[in-house]
Design a protein around this motif. Structure first.
Motif, PDB file in Angstrom:
ATOM      1  N   ALA A  46     -17.271 -30.407  34.811  1.00 18.64           N
ATOM      2  CA  ALA A  46     -16.323 -29.549  34.391  1.00 18.64           C
ATOM      3  C   ALA A  46     -17.074 -27.960  34.300  1.00 18.64           C
ATOM      4  O   ALA A  46     -16.509 -26.858  34.334  1.00 18.64           O
ATOM      5  CB  ALA A  46     -15.803 -29.832  32.958  1.00 18.64           C
ATOM      6  N   ARG A  47     -18.309 -28.071  33.683  1.00 15.13           N
ATOM      7  CA  ARG A  47     -19.224 -26.626  33.426  1.00 15.13           C
ATOM      8  C   ARG A  47     -19.349 -26.147  34.991  1.00 15.13           C
ATOM      9  O   ARG A  47     -19.518 -24.961  34.810  1.00 15.13           O
ATOM     10  CB  ARG A  47     -20.374 -27.009  32.466  1.00 15.13           C
ATOM     11  CG  ARG A  47     -21.333 -26.124  32.573  1.00 15.13           C
ATOM     12  CD  ARG A  47     -22.301 -26.245  31.461  1.00 15.13           C
ATOM     13  NE  ARG A  47     -23.216 -24.963  31.164  1.00 15.13           N
ATOM     14  CZ  ARG A  47     -22.964 -24.042  30.547  1.00 15.13           C
ATOM     15  NH1 ARG A  47     -21.480 -23.673  30.177  1.00 15.13           N
ATOM     16  NH2 ARG A  47     -23.756 -23.054  30.546  1.00 15.13           N
TER      17      ARG A  47
ATOM     18  N   ARG B 298     -17.167 -17.821  38.955  1.00 16.70           N
ATOM     19  CA  ARG B 298     -17.814 -16.422  38.702  1.00 16.70           C
ATOM     20  C   ARG B 298     -18.072 -15.889  40.018  1.00 16.70           C
ATOM     21  O   ARG B 298     -18.513 -16.482  40.883  1.00 16.70           O
ATOM     22  CB  ARG B 298     -19.124 -16.546  37.900  1.00 16.70           C
ATOM     23  CG  ARG B 298     -18.874 -17.025  36.435  1.00 16.70           C
ATOM     24  CD  ARG B 298     -20.265 -16.851  35.642  1.00 16.70           C
ATOM     25  NE  ARG B 298     -21.179 -15.953  35.976  1.00 16.70           N
ATOM     26  CZ  ARG B 298     -22.193 -15.830  35.109  1.00 16.70           C
ATOM     27  NH1 ARG B 298     -22.477 -16.885  34.173  1.00 16.70           N
ATOM     28  NH2 ARG B 298     -23.023 -14.526  35.145  1.00 16.70           N
ATOM     29  N   GLN B 299     -17.954 -14.356  40.097  1.00 17.57           N
ATOM     30  CA  GLN B 299     -18.155 -13.679  41.357  1.00 17.57           C
ATOM     31  C   GLN B 299     -19.574 -12.865  41.493  1.00 17.57           C
ATOM     32  O   GLN B 299     -19.809 -12.540  42.517  1.00 17.57           O
ATOM     33  CB  GLN B 299     -17.020 -12.383  41.444  1.00 17.57           C
ATOM     34  CG  GLN B 299     -15.692 -13.047  41.108  1.00 17.57           C
ATOM     35  CD  GLN B 299     -15.173 -14.069  42.321  1.00 17.57           C
ATOM     36  OE1 GLN B 299     -15.651 -13.573  43.733  1.00 17.57           O
ATOM     37  NE2 GLN B 299     -14.563 -15.099  42.048  1.00 17.57           N
TER      38      GLN B 299
ATOM     39  N   VAL C 111     -27.864 -19.313  43.996  1.00 25.87           N
ATOM     40  CA  VAL C 111     -27.456 -19.823  42.864  1.00 25.87           C
ATOM     41  C   VAL C 111     -26.057 -20.800  43.253  1.00 25.87           C
ATOM     42  O   VAL C 111     -26.095 -21.691  42.763  1.00 25.87           O
ATOM     43  CB  VAL C 111     -27.129 -19.138  41.696  1.00 25.87           C
ATOM     44  CG1 VAL C 111     -26.361 -19.581  40.524  1.00 25.87           C
ATOM     45  CG2 VAL C 111     -28.541 -18.744  41.388  1.00 25.87           C
ATOM     46  N   ARG C 112     -25.257 -20.265  43.915  1.00 25.09           N
ATOM     47  CA  ARG C 112     -23.811 -20.694  44.221  1.00 25.09           C
ATOM     48  C   ARG C 112     -24.292 -21.915  45.055  1.00 25.09           C
ATOM     49  O   ARG C 112     -23.515 -22.906  45.216  1.00 25.09           O
ATOM     50  CB  ARG C 112     -22.907 -19.709  45.122  1.00 25.09           C
ATOM     51  CG  ARG C 112     -21.649 -20.359  45.160  1.00 25.09           C
ATOM     52  CD  ARG C 112     -20.790 -19.213  45.837  1.00 25.09           C
ATOM     53  NE  ARG C 112     -20.719 -18.314  45.034  1.00 25.09           N
ATOM     54  CZ  ARG C 112     -19.716 -18.409  44.060  1.00 25.09           C
ATOM     55  NH1 ARG C 112     -19.112 -19.345  43.829  1.00 25.09           N
ATOM     56  NH2 ARG C 112     -19.622 -17.344  43.345  1.00 25.09           N
ATOM     57  N   THR C 113     -25.200 -21.856  46.095  1.00 28.98           N
ATOM     58  CA  THR C 113     -25.599 -23.228  47.047  1.00 28.98           C
ATOM     59  C   THR C 113     -26.072 -24.294  46.326  1.00 28.98           C
ATOM     60  O   THR C 113     -25.688 -25.255  46.093  1.00 28.98           O
ATOM     61  CB  THR C 113     -26.797 -22.816  48.066  1.00 28.98           C
ATOM     62  OG1 THR C 113     -26.152 -21.755  48.746  1.00 28.98           O
ATOM     63  CG2 THR C 113     -27.103 -24.060  48.707  1.00 28.98           C
ATOM     64  N   LYS C 114     -27.025 -24.026  45.115  1.00 28.26           N
ATOM     65  CA  LYS C 114     -27.345 -25.044  44.135  1.00 28.26           C
ATOM     66  C   LYS C 114     -26.252 -25.434  43.396  1.00 28.26           C
ATOM     67  O   LYS C 114     -26.276 -26.920  43.229  1.00 28.26           O
ATOM     68  CB  LYS C 114     -28.503 -24.436  43.479  1.00 28.26           C
ATOM     69  CG  LYS C 114     -29.220 -25.465  42.501  1.00 28.26           C
ATOM     70  CD  LYS C 114     -30.186 -24.992  41.496  1.00 28.26           C
ATOM     71  CE  LYS C 114     -31.024 -25.932  40.926  1.00 28.26           C
ATOM     72  NZ  LYS C 114     -30.117 -27.080  40.212  1.00 28.26           N
ATOM     73  N   MET C 115     -25.550 -24.739  42.853  1.00 28.87           N
ATOM     74  CA  MET C 115     -24.621 -25.145  42.099  1.00 28.87           C
ATOM     75  C   MET C 115     -23.415 -26.286  42.710  1.00 28.87           C
ATOM     76  O   MET C 115     -23.057 -27.340  42.301  1.00 28.87           O
ATOM     77  CB  MET C 115     -23.684 -24.297  41.334  1.00 28.87           C
ATOM     78  CG  MET C 115     -24.381 -23.553  40.125  1.00 28.87           C
ATOM     79  SD  MET C 115     -23.139 -22.319  39.430  1.00 28.87           S
ATOM     80  CE  MET C 115     -24.511 -21.649  38.272  1.00 28.87           C
TER      81      MET C 115
END
Length: 309
Positions: free
Chosen positions: A49-50, A57-58, A64-68
């Protein structure tokens, strides 16, 4: 087994396993040994969920997006949501294609759904980026086996043995793959490997595959040396899968079906033995359908011949 990257057990564990003692020297299995099926934790659900919130977020950098995406993909995979995991991994690769571990994960997914060409491509890419990835090499060998290319699969297994000798799971898959080509040679090779085995847990399964120990002895060993439910679920998943393979290779499909279902029942989603149990069930169902259709066709042809006479 996850491939990406002395005294009796307590009374509670014995009851959990479905074993009833009959005197000090004798025991009989009334029900198959079981663990409590693994359940999704609150922490896993909160993590998903988190991460889902944060990914909206844009202002996230590509790194960071890849890791998430990878973290959420792994979280999805750990709770059995493999299609959602695959989507996250695919999005991650679209941002950064230089991720051999993610290609390996996708290859395992494609193998489990019988998409062999996609699996080969994923594993090839992973190995091009990281030639020393032993998990991708073994996973590719397994994919080649399911794609009915045992000779190529054995080439990968031989290369793997040079990198990681005396690995029980390498020995098991080499045996399974070679069995389709030369059953007697496959068994002799496995016996040779077992004769030089170490204390690694997987050799218990090899002994079971070779009938060096009985099923009751193997399960008793597991129960006496496993006092944590998660580890018990993992070891039973592995044991039931390879025992199912043994029965399937012997042509005892009813036993194999039951054992694959038991392997699935522990909910150890991340283990390839859990994933490939579904694939083995499909293969057995297909074999039974094909055999039935062939028998019906033969009976029909025989009847037609009788009518002509």
């Amino acid at each position: 087994m996850k491939w990406f990257r002395t005294v009796s057990a307590s009374l509670a564990l014995m009851l959990l396993a479905g074993c009833v003692s009959k005197g000090a020297q004798e025991a009989q299995w009334i029900y198959p040994p079981m663990a409590v099926p693994l359940q999704n934790s609150v922490q896993q659900e909160v993590q998903i969920a988190r991460l889902t919130q944060l990914l909206q977020r844009q202002d996230l950098s590509d790194k960071v997006r890849t890791k998430m995406l990878n973290d959420r993909g792994n979280a999805y995979d750990s709770v059995g949501l493999q299609d959602l995991a695959r989507l996250d991994f695919s999005q991650s690769l679209a941002i950064d294609p230089k991720q051999p571990d993610i290609f390996n994960l996708l290859g395992v997914y494609y193998t489990g759904v019988d998409q062999h060409d996609a699996a080969y491509e994923s594993f090839d890419t992973a190995l091009e980026m990281n030639p020393d990835d032993i998990y991708a090499l073994r996973n590719r060998a397994v994919a080649l086996y399911y794609g009915e290319r045992p000779e190529l699969a054995l080439e990968d297994m031989k290369a793997l043995d040079e990198k990681t000798p005396n690995d029980p799971f390498n020995a098991l898959w080499s045996y399974i793959i070679e069995y389709d080509i030369n059953p007697e040679q496959a068994k002799q090779q496995l016996l040779n490997r077992y004769s030089a085995h170490n204390d690694s847990w997987g050799w218990t399964i090899v002994a079971l595959m070779l009938d060096e120990v009985s099923e009751q002895q193997a399960f008793t060993f597991i129960l006496e040396h496993t006092h944590d439910n998660q580890l018990l679920a993992q070891r039973l998943t592995e044991t039931y899968f390879y025992l199912g393979k043994r029965y399937q290779m012997q042509g005892q499909l009813a036993h194999a079906l039951s054992l694959y279902k038991l392997a699935i029942s522990m909910n150890v989603y991340e283990y390839v033995e859990h994933r490939y149990s579904f694939l083995e069930l499909e293969r057995i169902f297909k074999q039974v359908r094909d055999d039935k259709a062939a028998a019906e066709k033969a009976a029909k042809q025989a009847k037609e011949q009788e009518e002509k006479v």
